[in-house]
Design an enzyme around this catalytic site. Structure first.
Site, PDB file in Angstrom:
ATOM      1  N   GLU A  44       1.033  -1.216   0.026  1.00 24.21           N
ATOM      2  CA  GLU A  44       0.086  -0.008   0.100  1.00 24.21           C
ATOM      3  C   GLU A  44       0.839   1.344  -0.043  1.00 24.21           C
ATOM      4  O   GLU A  44       1.829   1.511   0.802  1.00 24.21           O
ATOM      5  CB  GLU A  44      -1.082  -0.188   1.105  1.00 24.21           C
ATOM      6  CG  GLU A  44      -2.372   0.399   0.979  1.00 24.21           C
ATOM      7  CD  GLU A  44      -3.100  -0.706  -0.219  1.00 24.21           C
ATOM      8  OE1 GLU A  44      -3.049  -0.291  -1.273  1.00 24.21           O
ATOM      9  OE2 GLU A  44      -3.718  -1.590   0.420  1.00 24.21           O
ATOM     10  N   GLY A 133     -12.755   2.242  -1.485  1.00 23.44           N
ATOM     11  CA  GLY A 133     -10.791   1.657  -1.726  1.00 23.44           C
ATOM     12  C   GLY A 133     -10.912   0.399  -2.733  1.00 23.44           C
ATOM     13  O   GLY A 133      -9.933  -0.244  -2.471  1.00 23.44           O
ATOM     14  N   GLU A 169      -6.658  10.009 -15.145  1.00 22.67           N
ATOM     15  CA  GLU A 169      -7.087   9.941 -13.456  1.00 22.67           C
ATOM     16  C   GLU A 169      -6.201  11.315 -13.017  1.00 22.67           C
ATOM     17  O   GLU A 169      -6.655  12.073 -12.497  1.00 22.67           O
ATOM     18  CB  GLU A 169      -6.746   8.762 -12.821  1.00 22.67           C
ATOM     19  CG  GLU A 169      -7.058   8.831 -11.514  1.00 22.67           C
ATOM     20  CD  GLU A 169      -8.226   8.134 -10.768  1.00 22.67           C
ATOM     21  OE1 GLU A 169      -8.503   7.221 -11.232  1.00 22.67           O
ATOM     22  OE2 GLU A 169      -8.612   8.542  -9.578  1.00 22.67           O
ATOM     23  N   ASP A 181      -3.963   0.693  -9.654  1.00 20.82           N
ATOM     24  CA  ASP A 181      -5.517   0.213  -9.850  1.00 20.82           C
ATOM     25  C   ASP A 181      -5.556  -0.015 -11.181  1.00 20.82           C
ATOM     26  O   ASP A 181      -6.570  -0.983 -11.572  1.00 20.82           O
ATOM     27  CB  ASP A 181      -6.197   1.497  -9.324  1.00 20.82           C
ATOM     28  CG  ASP A 181      -5.907   1.701  -7.865  1.00 20.82           C
ATOM     29  OD1 ASP A 181      -5.324   0.824  -7.351  1.00 20.82           O
ATOM     30  OD2 ASP A 181      -6.377   3.048  -7.272  1.00 20.82           O
TER      31      ASP A 181
HETATM   32  C1  GLA Z   1      -5.158   4.587  -4.395  1.00 18.01           C
HETATM   33  C2  GLA Z   1      -4.256   4.794  -5.588  1.00 18.01           C
HETATM   34  C3  GLA Z   1      -3.239   3.710  -5.801  1.00 18.01           C
HETATM   35  C4  GLA Z   1      -2.281   3.396  -4.652  1.00 18.01           C
HETATM   36  C5  GLA Z   1      -3.165   3.162  -3.554  1.00 18.01           C
HETATM   37  C6  GLA Z   1      -2.446   2.943  -2.248  1.00 18.01           C
HETATM   38  O1  GLA Z   1      -5.983   3.252  -4.463  1.00 18.01           O
HETATM   39  O2  GLA Z   1      -5.218   5.156  -6.602  1.00 18.01           O
HETATM   40  O3  GLA Z   1      -2.532   4.395  -7.073  1.00 18.01           O
HETATM   41  O4  GLA Z   1      -1.645   4.566  -4.435  1.00 18.01           O
HETATM   42  O5  GLA Z   1      -4.356   4.033  -3.166  1.00 18.01           O
HETATM   43  O6  GLA Z   1      -1.701   1.674  -2.385  1.00 18.01           O
END
Ligand code: GLA
Length: 390
Positions: A44, A133, A169, A181
Site C-alpha cells: 500500500e 477503496g 485520472e 489500480d
Molecule cells: C489508491 C491509488 C493507488 C495506490 C493506493 C494505495 O488506490 O489509486 O495508486 O496508491 O491508493 O496503495
C-alpha cells in the site's frame, strides 16, 4: 480514487445492459466490455514510490455497452446514477468533475496520445462499491478504454492501456494516484494475484488459490466516509517525494537499509512515512515468495504487519477500520489489513473457508456496539481483468 455515485444497485449482467442500451438509444450496441475493481492483497502506497504491489481483480466490475456515432459527439448514460451526459471531444478540458469526468478523461487521454476516435453512445453500469477503496474509478476508466480501443480498432497493449487510464485520472480528473489500480484492472487474470513492479512495469501472475489451502478472503467495507482521502493522499505522496529528495535517491524504492535512512532524516513524521514504504515493499516481496511456494497461510503475519505499519507509521487508518481488523483477528481470521488508499474503506481478512459469514457478522456486531453504521461484506475470488464480453 472514487467516482461520485449515488450507489444505486443495478443488475450488472451483459444482457440486461444490452436491453438498457437499446431502450436508451433505440439501437443495438456494437459490443459489451467489462473491467473489474480490485483489492490489494499487499503493497500500500508503494506504487508511486516506484515500489511493488500485489492486487487481484474482483468479480465486481463496470460494464459498458457501446456503439459508434456518426456525428462525432459523445453520449454517456450511467444506470447507477440514472443520468445521461453529453460532450464533444473538442470541448474537453482537464478539471472536469462528476462521474462523467472518468469517461471523458479517457477520451481526452487517448486523443492526447495521438489516437483518432469517433464519438460513441455509451451505457454503463457498475457493481463495484464506490468510495470503498476498491478502485471503482479505475474500473470505469479501464472499461471505457477497453471499449474505445476496440470500437476504434486501436492496437494498445494492456500495460499501455493502464498507463493511459492513469494519465486520465492524474491529468484530467486531477487525482495524483500511482499505476496500481489501472494495472490491476487491465492486467489481472482469474485465479491469480498480480505481482507488479511499478518501476520496471514487470508483471507476474502469481497463483492465488485460497480454496486449495482451505481459506478464503473476506472483504469488509466499513462504509466509513473518507472525506480526507484526497488531501491526505496527496500529503502522503508529497512526504515520500520530500524524503527521497532528502535521502538523495530517485524514489523510496531505492532505500535498501531502512535504519541508515532513518538516521539521515531529522523529522519523526517523515521517518515513519519512510519506514512504512520501505518495510511494505519488503513485505510484498516476502508475500510473493510465500505464494510462489503455495504457503498461503503464511501471508497472515504479513497482512498483520502491513496493517500495523499503515496504522502507526503511515497513519492512514481510522478507528472503524482498526476495529474491523482487530475483531476479524479476534474472531478467527489468520491475518487482516486495510486495503486501498486509506482513511476508511475496506479491510481484507484471510479466514478459514466457510468462516467469512460468521466473522463478518462479528464485525457488524462490534460496529453496532461502537455506534458505527452497519458494514457490508463479501468473499473475494481473483477474477479476470478488462475484456470484451460480447
Ligand atoms: C489508491 C491509488 C493507488 C495506490 C493506493 C494505495 O488506490 O489509486 O495508486 O496508491 O491508493 O496503495
Amino acid at each position: 480514487m472514487a467516482w461520485p455515485d449515488t450507489v444505486r444497485r443495478v443488475s450488472n449482467d451483459a444482457d440486461a445492459l444490452v436491453e438498457a442500451f437499446h431502450a436508451q438509444t433505440d439501437r443495438r450496441p456494437a459490443g459489451v466490455w467489462a473491467a473489474p475493481g480490485r483489492v490489494n492483497l499487499i503493497g500500500e502506497h508503494t506504487d508511486y514510490n516506484d515500489g511493488y504491489v500485489m492486487p487481484f481483480a474482483l468479480a465486481q466490475r463496470v460494464l459498458i455497452a457501446a456503439a459508434p456515432r456518426q456525428d462525432g459527439s459523445w453520449s454517456v448514460t450511467s444506470l447507477n446514477n440514472h443520468s445521461t451526459e453529453t460532450f464533444e471531444s473538442a470541448d474537453l478540458q482537464p478539471g472536469m468533475t462528476g462521474w462523467q469526468a472518468y469517461v471523458a478523461g479517457v477520451v481526452w487521454a487517448l486523443e492526447e496520445a495521438g489516437h483518432r476516435l469517433g464519438g460513441a453512445d455509451l451505457v454503463l453500469s457498475s457493481d463495484v462499491p464506490v468510495g470503498a477503496g476498491l478502485s471503482s474509478s479505475a474500473a470505469l476508466e479501464c472499461a471505457v478504454l477497453t471499449a474505445l480501443a476496440d470500437l476504434n480498432d486501436l492496437d494498445i497493449a494492456g500495460l499501455e492501456r493502464a498507463k493511459l487510464a492513469r494519465r486520465s485520472e492524474n491529468a484530467f480528473v486531477g487525482a495524483p494516484t500511482g499505476l496500481m489500480d489501472q494495472a490491476a484492472s487491465t492486467l489481472c487474470t482469474a485465479g491469480n494475484a498480480l505481482f507488479f513492479d511499478c518501476r520496471t512495469t514487470e508483471a507476474e501472475q502469481v497463483r492465488f488459490d485460497t480454496s486449495s489451502a482451505g481459506l478464503e478472503i473476506l472483504v469488509l467495507d466499513t462504509k466509513t466516509p473518507h472525506a480526507l482521502v484526497d488531501s491526505e493522499y496527496a500529503a502522503r505522496r508529497a512526504s515520500c517525494e520530500e524524503a527521497a529528495r532528502l535521502l538523495g535517491v530517485p524514489a523510496l524504492r531505492d532505500v535498501s537499509d531502512v535504519d541508515t535512512a532513518l538516521q539521515q532524516l531529522p523529522d519523526p513524521v517523515i521517518q515513519r512515512r519512510v519506514r512504512h514504504v520501505v518495510t511494505e515493499n519488503a513485505r510484498v516481496l516476502e508475500a510473493v515468495s510465500v505464494l510462489r511456494a503455495g504457503r498461503i497461510a503464511d501471508l497472515a503475519p504479513l497482512l498483520d504487519a502491513s496493517h500495523a505499519s499503515m496504522r502507526d507509521d503511515f497513519e492512514i487508518t481510522v478507528p472503524p477500520v482498526d476495529l474491523a481488523v482487530e475483531v476479524a483477528r479476534g474472531s478467527g481470521a489468520l491475518g487482516a489489513r486495510m486495503t486501498g488508499g486509506g482513511f476508511g474503506g475496506c479491510i481484507i481478512a484471510l479466514v478459514p473457508a466457510g468462516e467469512a459469514e460468521r466473522i463478518g457478522r462479528e464485525i457488524a456486531k462490534s460496529f453496532a456496539t461502537a455506534g458505527y453504521g452497519p458494514p457490508v461484506h463479501f468473499t473475494a475470488v481473483p477474477s479476470a481483468g478488462a475484456q470484451r464480453l460480447q
